[in-house]
Scaffold this motif. Structure first.
Motif, PDB file in Angstrom:
ATOM      1  N   LYS A   4     -12.350  32.829  10.721  1.00 28.59           N
ATOM      2  CA  LYS A   4     -11.068  32.809  11.227  1.00 28.59           C
ATOM      3  C   LYS A   4     -10.160  31.861  10.988  1.00 28.59           C
ATOM      4  N   ARG A   5     -10.795  30.404  10.952  1.00 27.67           N
ATOM      5  CA  ARG A   5     -10.064  29.160  10.855  1.00 27.67           C
ATOM      6  C   ARG A   5      -9.223  29.385   9.313  1.00 27.67           C
ATOM      7  N   GLU A   6     -10.216  29.536   8.469  1.00 26.66           N
ATOM      8  CA  GLU A   6      -9.806  29.648   7.005  1.00 26.66           C
ATOM      9  C   GLU A   6      -8.591  30.378   6.758  1.00 26.66           C
ATOM     10  N   MET A   7      -8.566  31.625   7.517  1.00 27.44           N
ATOM     11  CA  MET A   7      -7.628  32.710   7.366  1.00 27.44           C
ATOM     12  C   MET A   7      -6.260  32.323   8.217  1.00 27.44           C
ATOM     13  N   ALA A   8      -6.355  31.310   9.138  1.00 23.15           N
ATOM     14  CA  ALA A   8      -5.299  31.131   9.936  1.00 23.15           C
ATOM     15  C   ALA A   8      -3.895  30.703   9.386  1.00 23.15           C
ATOM     16  N   LEU A   9      -3.007  30.981   9.845  1.00 24.16           N
ATOM     17  CA  LEU A   9      -1.741  30.448   9.540  1.00 24.16           C
ATOM     18  C   LEU A   9      -1.080  29.585  10.700  1.00 24.16           C
ATOM     19  N   ILE A  10      -0.190  28.700  10.079  1.00 23.50           N
ATOM     20  CA  ILE A  10       0.595  27.976  11.175  1.00 23.50           C
ATOM     21  C   ILE A  10       1.933  27.994  10.441  1.00 23.50           C
ATOM     22  N   LEU A  11       2.850  28.274  11.322  1.00 21.85           N
ATOM     23  CA  LEU A  11       4.187  28.721  11.036  1.00 21.85           C
ATOM     24  C   LEU A  11       4.999  27.754  11.716  1.00 21.85           C
ATOM     25  N   LEU A  12       5.682  27.111  10.946  1.00 17.53           N
ATOM     26  CA  LEU A  12       6.568  25.716  11.708  1.00 17.53           C
ATOM     27  C   LEU A  12       7.982  26.220  11.515  1.00 17.53           C
ATOM     28  N   ASN A  13       8.631  26.640  12.812  1.00 17.80           N
ATOM     29  CA  ASN A  13       9.940  27.137  12.705  1.00 17.80           C
ATOM     30  C   ASN A  13      10.810  25.766  13.013  1.00 17.80           C
ATOM     31  N   LEU A  14      11.673  25.474  12.329  1.00 19.17           N
ATOM     32  CA  LEU A  14      12.553  24.411  12.418  1.00 19.17           C
ATOM     33  C   LEU A  14      13.845  24.751  13.287  1.00 19.17           C
ATOM     34  N   VAL A  44       3.233  27.633   6.599  1.00 16.75           N
ATOM     35  CA  VAL A  44       4.767  28.052   6.407  1.00 16.75           C
ATOM     36  C   VAL A  44       5.842  27.230   7.071  1.00 16.75           C
ATOM     37  N   ILE A  45       6.938  27.147   6.591  1.00 14.96           N
ATOM     38  CA  ILE A  45       8.222  26.587   7.288  1.00 14.96           C
ATOM     39  C   ILE A  45       9.061  27.609   7.112  1.00 14.96           C
ATOM     40  N   SER A  46       9.624  27.565   8.456  1.00 15.93           N
ATOM     41  CA  SER A  46      10.782  28.491   8.559  1.00 15.93           C
ATOM     42  C   SER A  46      12.274  27.931   8.872  1.00 15.93           C
ATOM     43  N   PRO A  47      13.024  27.461   7.744  1.00 13.60           N
ATOM     44  CA  PRO A  47      14.157  26.742   7.679  1.00 13.60           C
ATOM     45  C   PRO A  47      15.572  27.526   8.249  1.00 13.60           C
ATOM     46  N   GLN A  48      16.576  26.759   8.078  1.00 18.34           N
ATOM     47  CA  GLN A  48      17.922  27.581   8.340  1.00 18.34           C
ATOM     48  C   GLN A  48      18.111  28.221   6.957  1.00 18.34           C
ATOM     49  N   ALA A  49      18.768  29.478   6.789  1.00 19.09           N
ATOM     50  CA  ALA A  49      18.906  30.328   6.099  1.00 19.09           C
ATOM     51  C   ALA A  49      19.393  29.386   4.578  1.00 19.09           C
ATOM     52  N   THR A  50      20.346  28.506   4.965  1.00 17.47           N
ATOM     53  CA  THR A  50      20.856  27.807   3.876  1.00 17.47           C
ATOM     54  C   THR A  50      19.835  26.817   3.425  1.00 17.47           C
ATOM     55  N   ASP A  51      18.880  26.527   3.818  1.00 18.70           N
ATOM     56  CA  ASP A  51      17.886  25.462   3.321  1.00 18.70           C
ATOM     57  C   ASP A  51      16.653  26.295   2.611  1.00 18.70           C
TER      58      ASP A  51
END
Ligand SMILES: O=C[C@H](O)COP(=O)(O)O
Length: 225
Positions: A4-14, A44-51
């Motif tokens: 499970k850990r290897e399949m895990a995802l961390i999404l960082l929402n800016l 995965v990073i989730s930035p402003q659309a313009t970035d």
């Protein structure tokens, strides 16, 4: 067998944090990209659309939101097609801070799928998580709004919402993955979320507003070991 850990995802929402805009977004993306490479964890990073265009050159990137406006004579939309052209591999939909209609969620998931992009639909309750799972997103993110930005982790303060959401989502569509967010601030918070059956987590303030974001992310990734 991959655990499970290897399949895990961390999404960082800016989000719209001042510390996560423009060149600062790129700096945070570099931290995430380096750790994704060294740890093998999907970050995965989730930035402003313009970035998106700049950040997607550094690390895997999701849009924070995409509109359901059609291609053509439209003004001011963030189209899935343009997010893809900018390098995004997916998008959040219906985040508690950017809620959209059920129809827009359904069409958004379908349009992202047609573009071979992933969708992460946010839900505030297990019942809504189950409802949105019917639309076939890649992920459901269960996030109790009252814990968002609180620093009090959903995996500790409200573990039942995570387990109940997983149960309800898998009953509707076993292929939909469930992650959780709100107050996730440490590797221990993430470890607990994985133990509850979550396939990853979303984090924002603990990372973006940290004096040492790299140390925070190293701790989060450590929770997956
Ligand atoms: O998208 C992230 C979630 O809204 C959680 O935010 P937070 O980590 O600041 O509680």
């Amino acid at each position: 067998m991959i655990g499970k850990r290897e399949m895990a995802l961390i999404l960082l929402n800016l989000k719209a944090y001042e510390q996560g805009i423009g060149e600062k977004a790129e700096t945070l993306a570099s931290i995430a990209g380096e750790l994704a490479k060294s740890s093998g964890v999907r970050i995965v990073i989730s930035p402003q659309a313009t970035d998106i265009a700049a950040v997607s050159k550094i690390v895997e990137t999701f849009a924070q939101h995409v509109d359901s406006a059609p291609l053509g004579a439209q003004t001011g939309s963030i189209l899935p097609e343009s997010a893809k052209a900018a390098g995004a591999t997916g998008s959040l939909l219906n985040h508690a801070e950017r809620q959209i209609s059920d129809d827009d969620i359904k069409t958004g998931v379908a349009r992202l799928k047609a573009l071979e992009m992933e969708s992460m639909v946010c839900a505030s309750t297990p019942e809504l998580a189950a409802k949105y799972a019917e639309y076939g997103p890649t992920y459901i993110a269960i996030e109790p709004p009252e814990l968002i930005g609180s620093g009090v982790s959903v995996s500790t303060a409200n573990p039942d919402i995570v387990t109940e959401s997983i149960e309800k989502v898998k009953a509707v569509n076993p292929s939909v993955k469930v992650v959780c967010g709100a107050g996730i601030s440490s590797g221990e918070d993430l470890r607990k979320a994985i133990e509850l059956g979550s396939e990853g987590a979303l984090a924002a303030s603990a990372f973006v507003k940290a004096d040492d974001p790299k140390a925070v992310l190293e701790d989060l990734v450590g929770g997956l070991k």
